[in-house]
Design an enzyme around this catalytic site. Structure first.
Site, PDB file in Angstrom:
ATOM      1  N   GLU A  38      -1.864 101.877 -25.355  1.00 32.08           N
ATOM      2  CA  GLU A  38      -2.380 101.135 -26.524  1.00 32.08           C
ATOM      3  C   GLU A  38      -3.827 101.455 -26.882  1.00 32.08           C
ATOM      4  OE1 GLU A  38      -1.578  96.956 -25.968  1.00 32.08           O
ATOM      5  OE2 GLU A  38       0.583  97.286 -25.822  1.00 32.08           O
TER       6      GLU A  38
ATOM      7  N   ASN B 184       1.386 105.798 -24.188  1.00 28.35           N
ATOM      8  CA  ASN B 184       2.320 104.721 -24.530  1.00 28.35           C
ATOM      9  C   ASN B 184       1.696 103.764 -25.550  1.00 28.35           C
ATOM     10  OD1 ASN B 184       4.876 103.339 -23.805  1.00 28.35           O
ATOM     11  ND2 ASN B 184       3.571 101.737 -22.933  1.00 28.35           N
TER      12      ASN B 184
ATOM     13  N   HIS C 290       8.874  97.035 -29.278  1.00 32.23           N
ATOM     14  CA  HIS C 290       9.033  95.577 -29.353  1.00 32.23           C
ATOM     15  C   HIS C 290       9.408  95.271 -30.795  1.00 32.23           C
ATOM     16  CE1 HIS C 290       7.478  95.102 -25.348  1.00 32.23           C
ATOM     17  NE2 HIS C 290       6.387  95.764 -25.663  1.00 32.23           N
TER      18      HIS C 290
ATOM     19  N   GLU D 103       9.598  99.878 -23.609  1.00 26.91           N
ATOM     20  CA  GLU D 103       9.486  98.417 -23.449  1.00 26.91           C
ATOM     21  C   GLU D 103      10.392  97.685 -24.430  1.00 26.91           C
ATOM     22  OE1 GLU D 103       5.380  97.094 -23.472  1.00 26.91           O
ATOM     23  OE2 GLU D 103       4.700  98.849 -22.347  1.00 26.91           O
TER      24      GLU D 103
ATOM     25  N   ASP E 231      12.604  95.461 -26.561  1.00 26.00           N
ATOM     26  CA  ASP E 231      13.163  94.117 -26.702  1.00 26.00           C
ATOM     27  C   ASP E 231      13.261  93.836 -28.190  1.00 26.00           C
ATOM     28  OD1 ASP E 231      10.402  93.641 -27.149  1.00 26.00           O
ATOM     29  OD2 ASP E 231      10.142  92.458 -25.336  1.00 26.00           O
TER      30      ASP E 231
HETATM   31  C1  XIL Z   1       3.056  92.012 -20.772  1.00 26.52           C
HETATM   32  C2  XIL Z   1       3.818  91.332 -19.642  1.00 26.52           C
HETATM   33  O1  XIL Z   1       5.196  91.332 -19.966  1.00 26.52           O
HETATM   34  C3  XIL Z   1       3.315  89.914 -19.456  1.00 26.52           C
HETATM   35  O2  XIL Z   1       3.893  89.339 -18.292  1.00 26.52           O
HETATM   36  C4  XIL Z   1       1.793  89.879 -19.331  1.00 26.52           C
HETATM   37  O3  XIL Z   1       1.349  88.552 -19.291  1.00 26.52           O
HETATM   38  C5  XIL Z   1       1.146  90.619 -20.482  1.00 26.52           C
HETATM   39  O4  XIL Z   1       1.666  91.935 -20.559  1.00 26.52           O
HETATM   40  N1  XIL Z   1       2.671  95.964 -23.956  1.00 26.52           N
HETATM   41  C6  XIL Z   1       2.589  96.449 -22.666  1.00 26.52           C
HETATM   42  C7  XIL Z   1       2.987  95.576 -21.527  1.00 26.52           C
HETATM   43  O5  XIL Z   1       2.282  97.630 -22.480  1.00 26.52           O
HETATM   44  O6  XIL Z   1       2.220  95.833 -20.374  1.00 26.52           O
HETATM   45  C8  XIL Z   1       2.894  94.117 -21.882  1.00 26.52           C
HETATM   46  O7  XIL Z   1       3.426  93.373 -20.797  1.00 26.52           O
HETATM   47  C9  XIL Z   1       3.619  93.834 -23.173  1.00 26.52           C
HETATM   48  C10 XIL Z   1       3.012  94.615 -24.303  1.00 26.52           C
END
Ligand code: XIL
Length: 297
Positions: free
Chosen positions: A127, A169, A205, A232, A234
């Site tokens: 990020e 990422n 996401h 990631e 979802d």
């Molecule tokens: C999130 C986790 O799922 C949570 O448990 C934590 O509190 C915050 O981070 N992008 C990412 C992940 O790269 O590391 C993040 O994970 C979600 C967004």
């Protein structure tokens, strides 16, 4: 095939999940993990605040628990994440400049060395690009150490663990947009100059369907000669099952798309509280979205 991992393996891909060390005593959770997934990402346990709570003092206990659970059951690991502007330990949040740069590179070297030979792919930098139309970097204390911090991190990671694939990422990079194009230009530049980068992670996401140019966006990165990974995934919303199938089909249609990871296992494990964005319900039952992914693989 009757599981996500086995179905993905039919085309040489993996299917993974983010795992929390605190849930490894939950038998429902572990049973699904062991049955369905063949790649694991530590949800928080390999981040900077977890692994180096005090400067120069490393703690790998929770990360190692996840690693041992995964590798002991024949699964591979994605490493997440060496440098990220969030979840920095407090001591690093208070640093700037050359002092911070030194601490960042030491962190990359130490953590990648600890896990040397055990990680399929590392999210070396997470990020680092800004949202919106600029296509540029996000401001952070990491970025303020100099624009070359990303390439310096990739070189340090390569030196520490030459076998790990090294990924950049990010999120909101699902379609062709200013942010994904900024990252695309960085990857193209890295490849041209010999900066070691092997893969790009698309967090994905999502709320409903991926953008219509999701596959085309993955493909343009793949055409730079890097692997692409859905890191990631979802998805919220009433169209969830269809949207999951669309993401799965897009990955399968891109030869260099190595696999898909969902960010958690059951809806109750999700960081997106109340959105129920995962493939298993709170009781561990397969949802419609699960069947739709399995059928698409
Ligand atoms: C999130 C986790 O799922 C949570 O448990 C934590 O509190 C915050 O981070 N992008 C990412 C992940 O790269 O590391 C993040 O994970 C979600 C967004």
């Amino acid at each position: 095939a009757s599981t996500l991992g086995a179905a993905a393996a039919q085309s040489g891909r993996y299917f993974g999940a983010a795992v929390a060390a605190s849930k490894l005593g939950d038998s429902t959770y572990v049973n699904i993990l062991n049955r369905e997934f063949n790649m694991v990402t530590a949800e928080n346990e390999m981040k900077w605040d977890a692994t180096e709570p005090n400067r120069g003092q490393f703690n790998y206990s929770s990360g190692d628990r996840i690693l041992n659970q995964a590798t002991g059951n024949g699964k591979r690991m994605r490493g997440h994440a060496l440098l990220w502007y969030q979840q920095e330990p407090g001591w690093a949040q208070r640093m700037e400049g050359s002092d911070l740069r030194q601490a960042m590179m030491n962190h990359v070297t130490q953590v990648a060395t600890h896990y040397k030979g055990k990680i399929y792919a590392w999210d070396v930098v997470n990020e680092a690009f800004a949202d919106g139309g600029s296509g540029g970097r996000r401001d952070s204390n990491l970025q303020r150490t100099g624009n070359d911090w990303i390439e310096a991190a990739f070189r340090a990671a390569r030196a520490a663990d030459p076998a790990a694939k090294l990924c950049y990422n990010d999120y909101n990079t699902d379609g062709v947009n200013a942010k994904s194009t900024g990252i695309y230009n960085m990857v193209r530049d890295f490849k041209a100059r010999g900066v070691p980068i092997d893969c790009v992670g698309f967090q994905s996401h999502l709320s409903g369907n991926p953008p219509g140019d999701y596959q085309a966006n993955l493909q343009r990165f793949a055409d730079l000669g890097v692997e692409v990974q859905i890191t990631e995934l979802d998805i919220s919303g009433s169209n969830q099952a269809n949207a999951y199938a669309a993401v799965t089909r897009a990955c399968l249609a891109v030869a260099r798309c190595a696999g898909i990871t969902t960010w958690g296992i059951r809806d109750t494990d999700s960081w997106r509280t109340g959105e129920n964005p995962l493939l298993f319900d709170g009781n561990g039952n397969k949802k419609a979205a699960y069947t739709s992914v399995l059928d698409a693989l």
